[in-house]
Design an enzyme around this catalytic site. Structure first.
Site, PDB file in Angstrom:
ATOM      1  N   TYR A 111       7.970  22.873   1.822  1.00 39.07           N
ATOM      2  CA  TYR A 111       6.652  22.286   2.084  1.00 39.07           C
ATOM      3  C   TYR A 111       6.670  21.459   3.368  1.00 39.07           C
ATOM      4  CZ  TYR A 111       2.399  19.667   1.615  1.00 39.07           C
ATOM      5  OH  TYR A 111       1.166  19.131   1.861  1.00 39.07           O
ATOM      6  N   TRP A 113       3.938  20.083   6.996  1.00 39.23           N
ATOM      7  CA  TRP A 113       2.862  20.375   7.941  1.00 39.23           C
ATOM      8  C   TRP A 113       3.356  21.018   9.228  1.00 39.23           C
ATOM      9  CZ3 TRP A 113      -2.391  17.927   8.828  1.00 39.23           C
ATOM     10  CH2 TRP A 113      -3.086  17.799   7.628  1.00 39.23           C
TER      11      TRP A 113
HETATM   12  P1  PGD Z   1       5.705  15.671   8.044  1.00 39.13           P
HETATM   13  O1  PGD Z   1       6.190  14.337   8.480  1.00 39.13           O
HETATM   14  O2  PGD Z   1       4.435  16.192   8.641  1.00 39.13           O
HETATM   15  O3  PGD Z   1       5.520  15.518   6.462  1.00 39.13           O
HETATM   16  O4  PGD Z   1       4.666  15.776   4.155  1.00 39.13           O
HETATM   17  P2  PGD Z   1       5.309  16.637   5.367  1.00 39.13           P
HETATM   18  O5  PGD Z   1       6.660  17.119   4.940  1.00 39.13           O
HETATM   19  O6  PGD Z   1       4.324  17.641   5.849  1.00 39.13           O
HETATM   20  O7  PGD Z   1       6.881  16.736   8.199  1.00 39.13           O
HETATM   21  C1  PGD Z   1       6.798  17.835   9.041  1.00 39.13           C
HETATM   22  C2  PGD Z   1       8.154  18.059   9.696  1.00 39.13           C
HETATM   23  O8  PGD Z   1       8.121  19.276  10.397  1.00 39.13           O
HETATM   24  C3  PGD Z   1       8.538  16.996  10.702  1.00 39.13           C
HETATM   25  O9  PGD Z   1       9.826  16.510  10.428  1.00 39.13           O
HETATM   26  C4  PGD Z   1       8.520  17.731  12.059  1.00 39.13           C
HETATM   27  O10 PGD Z   1       9.481  17.263  12.975  1.00 39.13           O
HETATM   28  C5  PGD Z   1       8.833  19.151  11.635  1.00 39.13           C
HETATM   29  N1  PGD Z   1       8.312  20.184  12.550  1.00 39.13           N
HETATM   30  C6  PGD Z   1       7.207  20.114  13.324  1.00 39.13           C
HETATM   31  N2  PGD Z   1       7.025  21.300  13.970  1.00 39.13           N
HETATM   32  C7  PGD Z   1       8.028  22.120  13.593  1.00 39.13           C
HETATM   33  C8  PGD Z   1       8.376  23.477  13.905  1.00 39.13           C
HETATM   34  O11 PGD Z   1       7.689  24.174  14.641  1.00 39.13           O
HETATM   35  N3  PGD Z   1       9.480  24.007  13.322  1.00 39.13           N
HETATM   36  C9  PGD Z   1      10.255  23.282  12.484  1.00 39.13           C
HETATM   37  N4  PGD Z   1      11.310  23.889  11.955  1.00 39.13           N
HETATM   38  N5  PGD Z   1       9.965  21.981  12.170  1.00 39.13           N
HETATM   39  C10 PGD Z   1       8.846  21.416  12.700  1.00 39.13           C
HETATM   40  C11 PGD Z   1       3.335  15.422   4.129  1.00 39.13           C
HETATM   41  C12 PGD Z   1       2.885  15.073   2.679  1.00 39.13           C
HETATM   42  O12 PGD Z   1       3.409  13.812   2.265  1.00 39.13           O
HETATM   43  C13 PGD Z   1       1.417  15.049   2.550  1.00 39.13           C
HETATM   44  S1  PGD Z   1       0.531  16.361   3.246  1.00 39.13           S
HETATM   45  C14 PGD Z   1       0.764  14.112   1.837  1.00 39.13           C
HETATM   46  S2  PGD Z   1      -0.954  14.051   1.853  1.00 39.13           S
HETATM   47  C15 PGD Z   1       1.446  13.166   0.966  1.00 39.13           C
HETATM   48  N6  PGD Z   1       0.996  11.838   1.084  1.00 39.13           N
HETATM   49  C16 PGD Z   1       1.685  10.855   0.459  1.00 39.13           C
HETATM   50  C17 PGD Z   1       1.088   9.617   0.045  1.00 39.13           C
HETATM   51  O13 PGD Z   1      -0.116   9.372   0.225  1.00 39.13           O
HETATM   52  N7  PGD Z   1       1.883   8.702  -0.558  1.00 39.13           N
HETATM   53  C18 PGD Z   1       3.178   8.908  -0.811  1.00 39.13           C
HETATM   54  N8  PGD Z   1       3.911   7.952  -1.400  1.00 39.13           N
HETATM   55  N9  PGD Z   1       3.759  10.059  -0.429  1.00 39.13           N
HETATM   56  C19 PGD Z   1       3.065  11.038   0.167  1.00 39.13           C
HETATM   57  N10 PGD Z   1       3.678  12.210   0.530  1.00 39.13           N
HETATM   58  C20 PGD Z   1       2.943  13.378   0.978  1.00 39.13           C
END
Ligand code: PGD
Length: 772
Positions: A111, A113
């Protein structure tokens, strides 16, 4: 020296990258964007930050001892290896796991973004690759809306009908008289949407509404969940009690005869059972404003007064996604829909309910009349799956069964975890438990541009490019602009595109042609664009050739539904346009859900006490309610090393907002470092005093990269301020099993010890060995 502008896009908006001699020298937001996201400021420092992964790396213990469970993940040095060695090791391991344990032993739910871009979307690439190999255990749903994705289809037939086809902002701006906002509409979230928007317009829509004299009512523990300029009436309710407020509003509507009986009879099923519950006919407990007041701390008179106003005016009831990201989160959208049905305004311009206005830029943005191209991911023959937030249970409890949406599922035995484009140390709850879970598989593979905590807990880390280092097409369904995301920078060090890494693995595993279909990156973009051009033509829309689009950079499409009114066709004739529910109507009572007999999700919206709220017995030990919401200064954990995110830190720690009175009673002052703790874990955070936070509540956003004081101790304090060391790893209910990370009970105390260094802003220890 040549300075050039390259069109590009991100989840926080379209922009142009200014490049000179292969270096990023500036960023210009898209010219049509009225309110570009400040998050763009995180990009320049991050692109060549020292936490970029420079080379393929293998954890020393894995390299020496081979695959197997290990509690040393996250605590051992990495050994740099060549790309050839990395591919060779990984091919052998993928083969071993598949041959010895079958494809379902690979967890590819992965999972996250990742980055904007239709082709290079990391999860899509990984899914396609694993499908070519015979499949994998997958995940369903999201951390964003996990509870809603299951409950809302039971109630109104589909969630996308609510999110992608929400009443468009221009309609709301013209017609809505009263907005009752549970969770508000925090502008910080509207900077972001999955895929990125070309125009950030929510601020202007809210301004237009306020100028027209629309009335705003805010139910939230945080006053700034609506901007000051809308002059909302703020009810700082006890977190987690929104359903109790809504039930009391329903009670007033019923007892004063203000509900729309004709609408309920024609468009809904099950109101009679719900009415008995609200009136307390069976349990002897009427859900009156007097019942709700002590639970919610919203005065009974205020609830009664509001119910009357809602019945008099064109009213839009909105609930943010954050409210369903909590225990019993399913009840919130279900109850909001029920309340809106009682007002009888569903399907009218500016009335009814909304879910996620203010949770992302996309909700209420007018959709395009046809979708955008995406990489086909193929078919997964493996049946096993988990609701996405059950990752730790999956790894810790193979063979155990659990409830999910009327099914009894069993966790498969996972041997290899493959992660691309996500950071579970950001998104998952109870990180001590997650660390124990990640000690269980034989092998963890991560593709990452940065040394995130997830990369640090892997065995094989493959350096991925960021979007600026490759070519792609940027687009999102609720936005009128297609962006030619032209490569602006050379790949950092030895970083490669996820697609190219997977193509090499696929070739070595004998499925290269199936994975690439013989196309290069640019050939894929041309191919996806060409197929989309055919779709556009079928809708009577002519779009230019790929070459013209690529050269122009931004392609504006005029074919949006600015006049969209959610559920309009259903209202016009519910027999001709029934909902996709068993009854074809809005299910205020769901016989399907009732038949599941889940105590945690009965057959109609119900007030169910959560474990982590201020009314719980636990609150005597941990008397503050933590709101662990999405951050203001970055998207999730992305680019936490960037300038804008770093500038918000207090003594290097994530800011903890708290009411001055709660701080004073603990001897805390603005700018202090505090320890936030409960019986699951602890973290350091920097105190920021604010009377925008109600008493008894502290707010610590997610996204600070997890930095354990002791890398070998799963329950070690996070010295950087990641709130997920404190949150509970528990599904929202037996129905959806969604993420419930929004709330946790905690205590806060002054940190008077020496400040530990934040090592996560540097690469992990690296052990160079010759000949690799
Ligand atoms: P990001 O930090 O966006 O978090 O969780 P998510 O795992 O999506 O992580 C994306 C990662 O992908 C980053 O480390 C980035 O460096 C890497 N990345 C970016 N581009 C690329 C690429 O092209 N290739 C590769 N291999 N890597 C890439 C998000 C999730 O967290 C979400 S959507 C929500 S809404 C939640 N919200 C909460 C919350 O409200 N409260 C708590 N306590 N926890 C939550 N967690 C949830």
């Amino acid at each position: 020296m040549t300075r050039e502008r390259r069109p590009h896009s991100s989840h926080w908006g379209a922009f142009e990258a200014e490049v000179e001699d292969g270096a990023l020298v500036g960023l210009c937001p898209y010219a049509q964007d009225p309110a570009p996201a400040v998050l763009l400021q995180n990009i320049p420092d991050a692109v060549r930050h020292r936490t970029r992964v420079a080379r393929p790396m293998v954890r020393a213990g894995w390299l020496d001892q081979g695959p197997g469970p290990s509690a040393r993940r996250g605590a051992e040095p990495f050994v740099p290896v060549s790309w050839d060695t990395a591919i060779e090791l990984l091919v052998a391991e993928l083969r071993r796991v598949r041959d010895a344990h079958g494809p379902q032993a690979v967890y590819g739910g992965s999972y996250g973004w990742a980055s904007a871009g239709r082709f290079h979307r990391a999860q899509g690439q990984l899914a396609r690759f694993l499908n070519c190999l015979g499949g994998y255990t997958r995940s369903v749903h999201t951390y964003s809306t996990g509870a809603s994705e299951v409950i809302v289809p039971h109630v109104v037939g589909s969630l996308s009908g609510v999110l992608s086809r929400a009443t468009a902002w221009p309609v709301i701006a013209r017609h809505t008289e009263l907005l009752v906002c549970f969770g508000g509409m925090p502008l910080k979230n509207t900077a972001v949407s999955f895929g990125g928007v070309s125009r950030h317009r929510v601020r202007d829509h809210l301004r237009a509404l306020a100028e027209r004299g629309a009335e705003f009512v805010l139910f939230s523990p945080l006053r700034d969940d609506l901007p000051d300029f809308v002059a909302a009436r703020w009810h700082p309710l006890v977190p987690g009690t929104d359903v109790a407020v809504m039930l009391a509003l329903a009670h007033t509507l019923i007892t004063e005869g203000l509900h729309d009986r004709a609408f309920l009879a024609r468009y809904c099923v099950g109101f009679d059972r719900f009415e008995r519950y609200v009136l307390g006919l069976d349990d002897g407990c009427p859900k009156s404003p007097e019942w709700a007041a002590p639970l919610t701390e919203v005065p009974a008179d205020a609830i009664r007064h509001l119910a009357r106003r809602m019945a008099e005016r064109r009213t839009l009831i909105t609930v943010t996604w954050s409210l369903q990201r909590a225990e019993h989160g399913e009840q919130v959208p279900w109850m909001a829909i029920t309340l809106a049905a009682m007002l009888g305004q569903i399907g009218l311009p500016g009335g009814g309910f909304g879910h996620g206005y203010g949770s992302t830029a996309g909700v209420g943005a007018a959709p395009l009349r046809f979708g955008f191209p995406a990489l086909p991911t193929g078919t997964n023959p493996v049946q096993a799956f988990i609701p996405v937030a059950r990752i730790a249970d999956l790894l810790l409890c193979p063979g155990e069964s659990f409830d999910y949406d009327g099914q009894r599922l069993t966790y498969p035995d996972i041997r290899l975890v493959y992660w691309c484009g996500g950071n579970p140390f950001h998104h998952h709850q109870h990180l001590g438990r997650l660390r124990r879970a990640l000690a269980r598989p034989d092998t963890i593979v991560v593709h990452e541009p940065f040394w995130t905590p997830m990369a640090r807990h892997a065995d094989i880390v493959l350096p991925a490019t960021i979007s600026l280092e490759r070519n792609d097409i940027g687009a999102t369904d609720n936005d009128p602009c297609l962006v030619a995301m032209r490569q602006a920078l050379p790949p950092y060090a030895q970083a490669r595109n996820d697609h190219d890494i997977l193509a090499d693995l696929a070739a070595a595993l004998g499925v290269g042609a199936a994975f690439t279909e013989g196309r290069s990156e640019m050939e894929w973009l041309r191919h996806l664009y060409a197929s989309w051009r055919v779709t556009a033509a079928a809708h009577g829309v002519a779009v230019p050739s790929f070459e013209t689009f690529w050269e122009a950079g931004f392609l504006e499409l005029a074919h949006t539904e600015d006049d969209l009114i959610a559920f309009q066709a259903f209202r016009a004739d519910p027999d001709a346009a029934p909902l996709h529910t068993p009854s074809g109507r809005i299910e205020i009572y769901s016989a399907t859900i009732a038949a599941f007999e889940y105590p945690s999700c009965p057959g109609h919206p119900t007030w169910l006490e959560p474990t982590e709220w201020l009314g719980a017995p636990r609150a005597r030990q941990f008397p503050l309610q933590l709101i662990a919401n999405n951050p203001r200064t970055r998207l999730h954990s992305q680019l936490d090393v960037g300038a804008y995110s770093q500038a918000s830190k207090v003594q290097g720690r994530e800011p903890l907002r708290m009411h001055p009175a709660d701080a004073a009673s603990r001897g805390l002052a603005d700018g202090d470092v505090a320890r936030v703790f409960n019986d699951r874990g602890s973290c350091l955070a920097g105190v920021v005093l604010s009377d925008a936070v109600r008493r008894g509540v502290v707010q610590l956003s997610t996204g600070a990269w997890y930095a354990p004081a002791d890398p070998a101790g799963p329950d070690a304090m996070c010295v950087h301020g990641n709130p997920n060391v404190l949150t509970r790893d528990q599904g929202t209910s037996q129905l959806a099993q969604g993420c419930s990370g929004q709330h946790a009970l905690v205590e806060v105390e002054r940190w008077s010890g020496p400040l530990p260094p934040i090592t996560v802003l540097d690469p992990p220890p690296i052990e160079c060995r010759d000949g690799r």
